[in-house]
Design a protein around this motif. Structure first.
Motif, PDB file in Angstrom:
ATOM      1  N   PRO A  44       0.791  -1.232   0.000  1.00 16.94           N
ATOM      2  CA  PRO A  44       0.000   0.000   0.000  1.00 16.94           C
ATOM      3  C   PRO A  44       0.823   1.282   0.000  1.00 16.94           C
ATOM      4  O   PRO A  44       0.294   2.353  -0.301  1.00 16.94           O
ATOM      5  CB  PRO A  44      -0.835  -0.111   1.283  1.00 16.94           C
TER       6      PRO A  44
ATOM      7  N   LEU B 242      -5.531   0.585  -6.048  1.00 12.87           N
ATOM      8  CA  LEU B 242      -6.342  -0.206  -5.119  1.00 12.87           C
ATOM      9  C   LEU B 242      -7.612   0.543  -4.734  1.00 12.87           C
ATOM     10  O   LEU B 242      -7.630   1.776  -4.681  1.00 12.87           O
ATOM     11  CB  LEU B 242      -5.539  -0.523  -3.860  1.00 12.87           C
TER      12      LEU B 242
ATOM     13  N   ILE C 133     -10.415   2.952   0.866  1.00 13.95           N
ATOM     14  CA  ILE C 133     -11.037   2.438   2.094  1.00 13.95           C
ATOM     15  C   ILE C 133     -11.720   3.588   2.810  1.00 13.95           C
ATOM     16  O   ILE C 133     -11.077   4.574   3.176  1.00 13.95           O
ATOM     17  CB  ILE C 133     -10.002   1.774   3.013  1.00 13.95           C
TER      18      ILE C 133
ATOM     19  N   ASP D  75      -5.612  -3.960   7.251  1.00 18.73           N
ATOM     20  CA  ASP D  75      -5.890  -3.933   5.822  1.00 18.73           C
ATOM     21  C   ASP D  75      -5.252  -5.154   5.177  1.00 18.73           C
ATOM     22  O   ASP D  75      -4.094  -5.477   5.480  1.00 18.73           O
ATOM     23  CB  ASP D  75      -5.334  -2.673   5.174  1.00 18.73           C
TER      24      ASP D  75
ATOM     25  N   VAL E  96      -4.623  -7.211   1.347  1.00 20.62           N
ATOM     26  CA  VAL E  96      -4.697  -7.216  -0.111  1.00 20.62           C
ATOM     27  C   VAL E  96      -4.703  -8.666  -0.560  1.00 20.62           C
ATOM     28  O   VAL E  96      -3.810  -9.444  -0.204  1.00 20.62           O
ATOM     29  CB  VAL E  96      -3.515  -6.460  -0.747  1.00 20.62           C
TER      30      VAL E  96
ATOM     31  N   THR F 139     -15.594  -7.525   7.067  1.00 21.40           N
ATOM     32  CA  THR F 139     -15.158  -6.510   6.113  1.00 21.40           C
ATOM     33  C   THR F 139     -15.872  -5.200   6.439  1.00 21.40           C
ATOM     34  O   THR F 139     -17.099  -5.107   6.343  1.00 21.40           O
ATOM     35  CB  THR F 139     -15.488  -6.943   4.676  1.00 21.40           C
TER      36      THR F 139
ATOM     37  N   GLY G 204     -13.309  -0.955   1.947  1.00 21.23           N
ATOM     38  CA  GLY G 204     -12.554  -1.427   0.800  1.00 21.23           C
ATOM     39  C   GLY G 204     -13.428  -1.965  -0.304  1.00 21.23           C
ATOM     40  O   GLY G 204     -14.627  -1.690  -0.371  1.00 21.23           O
TER      41      GLY G 204
ATOM     42  N   ARG H  22      -8.786  -5.000  -1.813  1.00 19.41           N
ATOM     43  CA  ARG H  22      -8.223  -4.436  -0.585  1.00 19.41           C
ATOM     44  C   ARG H  22      -9.383  -4.245   0.380  1.00 19.41           C
ATOM     45  O   ARG H  22     -10.325  -3.507   0.087  1.00 19.41           O
ATOM     46  CB  ARG H  22      -7.522  -3.110  -0.819  1.00 19.41           C
ATOM     47  N   PHE H  23      -9.312  -4.929   1.507  1.00 21.50           N
ATOM     48  CA  PHE H  23     -10.360  -4.835   2.520  1.00 21.50           C
ATOM     49  C   PHE H  23      -9.762  -4.325   3.833  1.00 21.50           C
ATOM     50  O   PHE H  23      -8.625  -4.650   4.175  1.00 21.50           O
ATOM     51  CB  PHE H  23     -10.988  -6.209   2.800  1.00 21.50           C
ATOM     52  N   ARG H  24     -10.547  -3.552   4.547  1.00 16.57           N
ATOM     53  CA  ARG H  24     -10.242  -3.303   5.945  1.00 16.57           C
ATOM     54  C   ARG H  24     -11.075  -4.275   6.753  1.00 16.57           C
ATOM     55  O   ARG H  24     -12.298  -4.331   6.597  1.00 16.57           O
ATOM     56  CB  ARG H  24     -10.537  -1.859   6.339  1.00 16.57           C
TER      57      ARG H  24
END
Length: 336
Positions: free
Chosen positions: A232, A241, A244, A259, A261, A285, A288, A300-302
């Motif tokens: 990131p 990406l 978020i 975070d 990926v 989740t 993202g 890409r998730f938080r």
């Protein structure tokens, strides 16, 4: 293989020197679709002209398959230049000629006979998806179609390298995809090495294998697009990406947030649910999204995390190819 070694190039503007390239070194693999991205004035077009042997660098070397092009002149230089097709940012077509005639023009200059020209033009019309437009004039085509004609013309002399300087400039977004698809086909079907310059990182995301990021003439970043987006901190990841956006209230519901990926269908679809089940933790989740790099889905998730084995779950995810980073960017958090 195209090798650029410590390229520097300056110009004079109003009597003052302007540095366009500063010690740029790159390797561009044969048969790749390589993107050079950066804002206006970053040196992209200058780099394209130097690689295309249209301009000589002040310092440094351009090598094509190991050949030092700086040592060439006269007839030999002209021969090597013919191996590099050039698509300018604002290509001009011959208004009075048909589409087929425009594509044939470089072949006429090379002295190819009529049957050979017609075969070559027919193949290129098929490549760019304009066979049915062969007898029309440029004014009868859309901007995107005219750009595809210009691509075909640049490929007419069978170059081994195609330089595409901002190929989607001035084209509506719904047509730009067709232009990029043609460049991808040229690489896949003709084996042409495509070097593409653009200010739009989204173009790189859609078709490029590798990327170099320029800023004020300097090389800031280079590498595989898929490799760069997993970090990131890179410019490429920041550009490509999904953003978020999550509230402090959402994050506060969990013991911690990270975070991640994820690259590929399998990782996105199964890795997080399996980790949650295996380690008996909650992985929610809270921000993202998912995008694509070429044909590869990338997420890409938080994640909000709860559970005693949270650390073990995150380690297990990382061991299987996910890239896990502490969520520490307050600019990306929208206050509740």
């Amino acid at each position: 293989m195209i090798t650029l070694e410590n390229l520097s190039k300056s110009f004079s503007a109003n009597g003052n020197p302007v540095v366009a390239l500063r010690d740029v070194s790159l390797d561009i693999n044969a048969g790749s679709l390589f993107g050079v991205v950066g804002p206006a004035g970053s040196g992209k077009s200058t780099l394209a002209r130097v690689v295309g042997l249209q301009e000589r660098p002040d310092r440094g070397v351009v090598r094509l398959d190991g050949l030092n092009t700086g040592a060439l002149d006269g007839r030999r230089l002209r021969e090597i230049r013919r191996q590099v097709g050039v698509l300018d940012a604002k290509p001009e077509l011959h208004a009075e000629r048909t589409i087929a005639g425009n594509i044939a023009s470089p072949l006429e200059q090379l002295g190819l006979d009529g049957p050979t020209r017609r075969t070559r033009v027919g193949n290129l019309l098929d490549l760019v998806g304009l066979t049915q437009r062969a007898t029309q004039r440029p004014a009868e085509l859309t901007a995107g179609q005219r750009r595809r004609v210009a691509v075909a013309r640049a490929l007419a002399s069978s170059p081994s390298v195609l330089l595409a300087d901002d190929p989607t400039a001035g084209i509506h977004s719904e047509e730009s995809g067709a232009v990029l698809a043609v460049l991808d086909r040229a690489r896949a079907e003709l084996g042409v090495t495509v070097v593409l310059t653009t200010p739009d990182a989204g173009v790189v995301r859609r078709v490029c294998d590798d990327v170099a990021v320029l800023e004020a003439g300097s090389l800031i970043e280079r590498g595989s697009v898929l490799d760069l987006i997993t970090n990131p901190a890179t410019r490429t990841a920041q550009s490509l990406l999904p953003a978020i956006e999550t509230t402090r209230a959402q994050a506060a519901k969990y013991e911690r947030s990270v975070d991640v990926v994820l690259v590929g269908f399998a990782a996105i679809g199964a890795l997080l649910p399996e980790a949650a089940t295996r380690f008996d933790v909650e992985l929610a989740t809270i921000g993202g999204g998912v995008t694509r790099v070429g044909d590869t889905p990338v997420a890409r998730f938080r994640l909000g995390i709860r559970g005693e084995q949270a650390e073990g779950a995150l380690g297990w995810i990382a061991e299987r190819g996910a890239h896990v980073h502490t969520a520490r960017t307050p600019q990306a958090i929208v206050a509740a």
